[in-house]
Design an enzyme around this catalytic site. Structure first.
Site, PDB file in Angstrom:
ATOM      1  N   GLU A  51      -2.359   9.019  -0.874  1.00 26.95           N
ATOM      2  CA  GLU A  51      -3.337   8.044  -0.383  1.00 26.95           C
ATOM      3  C   GLU A  51      -4.761   8.605  -0.399  1.00 26.95           C
ATOM      4  O   GLU A  51      -5.708   7.923  -0.760  1.00 26.95           O
ATOM      5  CB  GLU A  51      -2.967   7.660   1.057  1.00 26.95           C
ATOM      6  CG  GLU A  51      -3.955   6.729   1.730  1.00 26.95           C
ATOM      7  CD  GLU A  51      -3.444   6.219   3.057  1.00 26.95           C
ATOM      8  OE1 GLU A  51      -2.579   6.900   3.661  1.00 26.95           O
ATOM      9  OE2 GLU A  51      -3.895   5.146   3.487  1.00 26.95           O
ATOM     10  N   ASP A  93       0.834  -1.204   0.000  1.00 25.43           N
ATOM     11  CA  ASP A  93       0.000   0.000   0.000  1.00 25.43           C
ATOM     12  C   ASP A  93       0.868   1.254   0.000  1.00 25.43           C
ATOM     13  O   ASP A  93       0.587   2.216  -0.689  1.00 25.43           O
ATOM     14  CB  ASP A  93      -0.930   0.007   1.216  1.00 25.43           C
ATOM     15  CG  ASP A  93      -0.182  -0.117   2.539  1.00 25.43           C
ATOM     16  OD1 ASP A  93       0.948  -0.626   2.551  1.00 25.43           O
ATOM     17  OD2 ASP A  93      -0.726   0.307   3.580  1.00 25.43           O
ATOM     18  N   GLU A 127       3.352   0.123   8.032  1.00 29.30           N
ATOM     19  CA  GLU A 127       2.357  -0.713   7.367  1.00 29.30           C
ATOM     20  C   GLU A 127       3.043  -1.486   6.237  1.00 29.30           C
ATOM     21  O   GLU A 127       3.441  -2.613   6.420  1.00 29.30           O
ATOM     22  CB  GLU A 127       1.199   0.146   6.872  1.00 29.30           C
ATOM     23  CG  GLU A 127      -0.093  -0.631   6.895  1.00 29.30           C
ATOM     24  CD  GLU A 127      -1.342   0.231   6.980  1.00 29.30           C
ATOM     25  OE1 GLU A 127      -2.375  -0.245   6.528  1.00 29.30           O
ATOM     26  OE2 GLU A 127      -1.293   1.376   7.471  1.00 29.30           O
TER      27      GLU A 127
HETATM   28  C1  BGC Z   1      -3.998   0.903   3.818  1.00 27.46           C
HETATM   29  C2  BGC Z   1      -4.868   0.856   2.611  1.00 27.46           C
HETATM   30  C3  BGC Z   1      -5.746  -0.324   2.764  1.00 27.46           C
HETATM   31  C4  BGC Z   1      -6.611  -0.003   3.929  1.00 27.46           C
HETATM   32  C5  BGC Z   1      -7.694  -0.962   4.210  1.00 27.46           C
HETATM   33  C6  BGC Z   1      -4.860   1.179   4.982  1.00 27.46           C
HETATM   34  O1  BGC Z   1      -4.207   1.360   6.149  1.00 27.46           O
HETATM   35  O2  BGC Z   1      -2.957   1.782   3.691  1.00 27.46           O
HETATM   36  O3  BGC Z   1      -4.381   1.201   1.441  1.00 27.46           O
HETATM   37  O4  BGC Z   1      -6.391  -0.776   1.658  1.00 27.46           O
HETATM   38  O5  BGC Z   1      -5.858   0.228   5.094  1.00 27.46           O
HETATM   39  O6  BGC Z   1      -8.663  -0.304   4.761  1.00 27.46           O
END
Ligand code: BGC
Length: 979
Positions: free
Chosen positions: A839, A562, A568
């Site tokens: 994001e 992500d 993360e």
């Molecule tokens: C991530 C996202 C992911 C989401 C799910 C986030 O913390 O960075 O891209 O899809 O959580 O809700």
């Protein structure tokens, strides 16, 4: 007729191809080369202009791959698939004798596989009448482990001309390539070894060492190595990765460590020859870091921050040295190995790395000094511990099917400033993933401590913005006076904040400034080759495209993540599925996603839930069910969507066959959970990060469930499972009825109305004609009037937005939305100086500054999914998906829809069959459209003007459906009336 091409001729044509993209331009090239007095270029271009003798015309073969890799070693697929490309030798790019016709298609092929050493043939496909050059499955004798094979291709064109390799050639010629197997299921002799048992993380990185007497008559050497953790191997003091062709990092990569880990194979023959000769002993040393296996990334969300996969890192390695008599001697990891702490005091993916160069000398001795002497220097040498637990026995060690992560690019600082508090701020001008390289050139005390923080943005006062990193420390601490670059971590950053840079050093240097000589950075990402480009007359859109590609580079680091900066960096499944279509235009992601899909499927819960992210170190799909972090609509559906995209782009039927039962398991599970109502309720994250336009969970999940049944039916048909297809269609019908009953009112209006809601019903076919019209009316009104030409869609709606508008007669509106620059829009961040995708639509905006800091990445590719529209609609390059004979762009669509706001646009896509190009430009009230159809393919062309206005052109024929033309391989240029 049979033609045999020699190496020399092949190379001469290769030179011509490099030199010119069309014979017309050769004159210009010759002139330019003459101007520069470049004799070689002049000669090559002249040669290319010389008419090619008729007997040499035929097809040439290039880009030969096995399981998507070029000449892989350690390849353990028992039935590997071959692919290659054909192009006309002496055809498209050079001047032809007017009497000759260059080949356009392959009509038959023959593949022969032999053992490299003995020349023994293990497979002859025989002549197969087929134009396909991809996904050709090996059907010969069972492959043997640790064996090198050659494979060669002979092809026939439509005139019956046969092109084959001249096997006596030794140079880099077109038609023969190799692959080499690894363990192929045979057991490892090596054992898993590690340090004394413990379960703490953020520990010093141990340095292991094993040795064997040197082998004077060695002819070939391979290192096979893997780790549950991260490893870096050195042979007699030289880093192995760089010795075997470029620096690779973060090996062995991240897989579902509960079930499998990948090993890597390195050809260390040269290294042994060069360095090993001088040594009496071969010393293999290995640094072992916690990485994804035992570091914070596998603990953060576990109960009490406990380790998940395992307590501590371990690794195993086998060095195989083949002697002249064919026998093999081995050095394998076992209890005889030793270890000590290296100079890396701590390394963690989230927190960064701490290196103490005062210990670096000891590391250097450790790598090459005889053991007896070492012992005198180093009292802390300990015996390696063998680990043989049941959990480890369950971890399959598999070949590396994915791509290596590499240092791909060096970035230089664009500006360097010193803040009042003494911190240096370095700006690389680009947000990216990688690490910095710092060099003090000895101008510091040896225990000088430099602390380097990483940030994507600056605060208004010019200091580094790190609030969005959450708990990730993302810091390099370097103790020393020379240079350093972190080894086992990566950062997402554009800026560095450097503290502790020496201000002076001795009398000779009373005042030291940090300059670009002291710091640069390396971008680190998976080694995918770029296969697509897009450019147009609107600079902001070009920048958006570049930002999307940087988002991909930054988040394709062995797994599709992500984001690369905060605590993360996970393989979130929705992010992956929405971006995969764009990603596979931008880059050749076949091997990358194939590897990830295996882990996604291994992480499927016993009931059938695919996880929210894969690898799923927390086993959340199993333990959390449909709650936060567990399975979720739109996220788990990556289990169907990504294999389908691999099929549409690369013609990969195997991923569909391999995972179809898992797909059905996920669908059946949801159906069961709905208790016969067909109203599903899994959408934990809804239409994530939308702009005040939420949808209920059942709405999102029921819509997605319906769509996934349609997709499963298509997949079933491709792999010949007609009964399954019928069953899926029936479930779709029932779900559609349930959806309409629940979410449509008696007037055919949606009860929940958002842009995404209408996109779902339009794209997923969830309504009847009247409802469809209502939905579209709402969508258009909401965009144009209510939101004043703005979108409100989140992660799931956004990828559909422009395509659905286009398919419903609203292409002008789609362009307007795309070119919108005010907030929220794709271009707003670009106007604010963004260099990657953000994001959130409001990760930063002029009114409120930084967005919600609890989750605010400036390098998230999900909204970059829009790039597929650049290829598919602006330039009109698209696959044909439901005709098996068209797979992998053997046959494809060209249908650009030029937007009024753009003067020109062009794109190319290097498909599995070759380069497709499409570019248009408005010129003097007309539209000039140029396109290229690669050899051995056919394009279905729809012109951006009435079909009867299309001038005749050689190679272009009109089909019965009068708006569609068929274009044979070649280059085309049309001047068309503007619509
Ligand atoms: C991530 C996202 C992911 C989401 C799910 C986030 O913390 O960075 O891209 O899809 O959580 O809700």
């Amino acid at each position: 007729m049979k033609r045999r091409f020699t190496t020399g001729i092949a190379l001469c044509f290769a030179a011509a191809v490099c030199l010119a993209s069309a014979s017309d331009s050769l004159d210009e090239i010759i002139q330019a080369a003459e101007k520069e007095a470049n004799d070689e270029a002049v000669a090559a271009a002249r040669k290319a202009r010389t008419p090619v003798p008729e007997e040499l015309i035929g097809l040439s073969v290039s880009d030969m791959r096995v399981e998507y890799h070029s000449a892989p070693i350690g390849m353990d697929e028992p039935k590997p698939r071959f692919s290659y490309r054909v192009s006309p030798v002496g055809g498209a790019w050079t001047v032809l004798d007017p009497e000759t016709t260059p080949p356009k298609h392959q009509t038959a092929r023959r593949i022969v596989v032999k053992e490299k050493k003995t020349g023994r043939q293990v497979w002859d496909s025989g002549w197969v009448e087929s134009g396909e050059t991809i996904q050709i499955e090996y059907e010969g004798e069972p492959l043997k482990p640790f064996t090198a094979y050659t494979w060669s291709v002979t092809v026939k064109d439509e005139a019956g001309r046969i092109s084959e390799s001249d096997e006596t050639c030794t140079g880099p010629y077109y038609f023969t390539s190799t692959f080499e197997t690894g363990f192929l299921g045979t057991p490892w002799e090596a054992e898993w070894i590690g340090t004394e048992p413990h379960s703490e993380n953020l520990q010093p990185v141990p340095f292991f060492r094993g040795e064997m007497p040197s082998v004077p008559d060695a002819v070939e050497a391979r290192l096979y190595i893997t780790a549950l953790g991260l490893y870096k191997p050195y042979l007699n003091g030289v880093e192995i990765e760089s010795a075997s062709g470029g620096s690779v990092c973060m090996t062995p990569g991240w897989t579902d460590y509960y079930h499998r880990v990948q090993y890597q194979a390195y050809d260390v023959t040269e290294l042994l020859r060069r360095i090993g000769k001088q040594c009496k002993t071969n010393i293999l040393t290995v640094c072992l870091a916690e990485g994804w296996y035992a570091g914070r990334i596998s603990r953060l969300w576990s109960d009490g921050n406990k380790p998940t996969y395992g307590d501590q890192p371990v690794f195993k390695a086998e060095l195989h040295i083949r002697k002249t008599d064919g026998s093999v001697v081995k050095l394998v990891t076992d209890k005889n190995w030793k270890y000590r702490d290296s100079a890396i005091v701590m390394s963690d993916i989230y927190d960064g790395e701490h290196y103490d160069a005062t210990k670096a000398d000891a590391d250097a001795y450790w790598q090459c000094m005889p053991f007896t002497e070492l012992k005198k220097l180093e009292p802390e040498i300990r015996d390696a511990v063998v680990f043989n637990t049941d959990a480890l026995k369950n971890v399959a060690v598999e070949w590396q099917s994915g791509e290596f992560v590499r240092e791909r690019r060096t970035l230089q600082p664009q500006s360097i400033r010193k803040l009042d508090n003494g911190t240096w701020i370095v700006d690389f001008g680009q947000n990216f993933t990688g690490r910095e390289h710092i060099d003090l050139y000895g101008n510091a005390e040896k225990d000088n401590v430099v602390r380097i923080r990483h940030g994507e943005m600056l605060n208004p006062d010019g200091t580094l913005y790190t609030d969005n990193l959450r708990s990730a420390k993302a810091t390099t601490t370097y103790v020393g006076r020379q240079e350093y670059e972190p080894q086992f971590t990566f950062y997402g950053f554009r800026y560095l904040g450097i503290e502790g840079f020496p201000e002076s050093f001795g009398n000779a240097m009373p005042h030291i400034e940090l300059t670009e000589r002291n710091v640069h950075a390396k971008a680190v990402y998976s080694g995918l080759r770029q296969t697509g480009t897009f450019t147009c007359s609107e600079p902001l859109l070009n920048k958006l495209f570049q930002n999307i590609v940087w988002g991909q580079k930054s988040n394709f680091l062995d797994v599709p993540t992500d984001c690369p900066q905060r605590d993360e960096r996970l393989g979130w499944t929705a992010d992956t599925q929405v971006f995969a279509n764009a990603a596979t235009y931008n880059m050749d992601a076949a091997a990358f996603y194939t590897k990830w899909l295996r882990d996604l499927n291994l992480c499927q819960s016993s009931e059938g839930g695919y996880p929210s992210f894969a690898p799923d170190q927390y086993k959340a799909a199993e333990t959390k069910g449909g709650d936060f972090l567990g399975y979720a609509s739109g996220w788990s559906d990556a289990g169907l969507i990504v294999p389908w995209i691999l099929y549409t782009k690369y013609g990969d039927r195997r991923v569909l066959e391999r995972y179809f039962d898992n797909m059905v398991k996920w669908l059946n599970f949801q159906e069961r959970k709905s208790g016969g109502t067909y109203i599903v309720d899994n959408a934990v994250y809804g239409d994530w990060l939308n702009m005040d336009a939420n949808l209920s969970r059942p709405f999102v999940s029921t819509a997605y469930f319906a769509a996934m049944n349609t997709l499963a039916a298509r997949i079933a048909r491709v792999i010949g499972r007609e009964e399954d297809a019928l069953k899926r269609e029936e479930v779709f019908r029932k779900t559609k009825e349930a959806f309409r009953a629940r979410f449509m009112d008696e007037n055919g209006e949606l009860k929940e109305k958002t842009q995404t809601a209408t996109l779902f019903v339009l794209d997923f076919d969830l309504c009847d004609e009247k409802e469809r019209k209502n939905a579209l009316d709402f969508l258009v009104t909401d965009i144009t009037e209510t939101r004043k030409l703005h979108l409100s869609t989140g992660f799931l709606g956004t990828p559909l937005l422009l395509r659905v508008l286009t398919e419903n007669g609203q292409v002008d509106l789609a362009y307007k939305l795309l070119l919108q620059t005010s907030f929220p829009s794709w271009l707003y961040p670009v106007t604010q100086g963004a260099t990657t995708m953000w994001e959130r639509w409001d990760s930063w905006n002029a009114e409120r500054g930084f967005g919600d800091v609890s989750m605010n990445s400036f390098n998230h590719y999900a909204y970059g999914a829009v790039a597929d529209w650049f290829y598919e609609t602006i330039c009109g390059i698209r696959p044909i998906t439901d005709d098996p004979a068209a797979r992998g762009f053997k046959r494809f669509r060209l249908e650009p829809q030029p937007g009024r706001e753009l003067k020109s646009a062009s794109a190319h896509y290097d498909s599995a069959y070759g380069r497709i190009e499409s570019g248009w430009e408005r010129r003097d009230g007309e539209l000039v459209w140029d396109f290229t159809v690669p050899c051995n393919t056919t394009a279905e062309v729809v012109f951006p003007c009435p079909a009867d206005k299309v001038p005749p052109h050689p190679g272009l024929t009109r089909t019965e459906n009068s708006s569609v033309f068929l274009a044979a391989p070649g280059k085309y240029s049309f001047t068309l009336p503007l619509n």
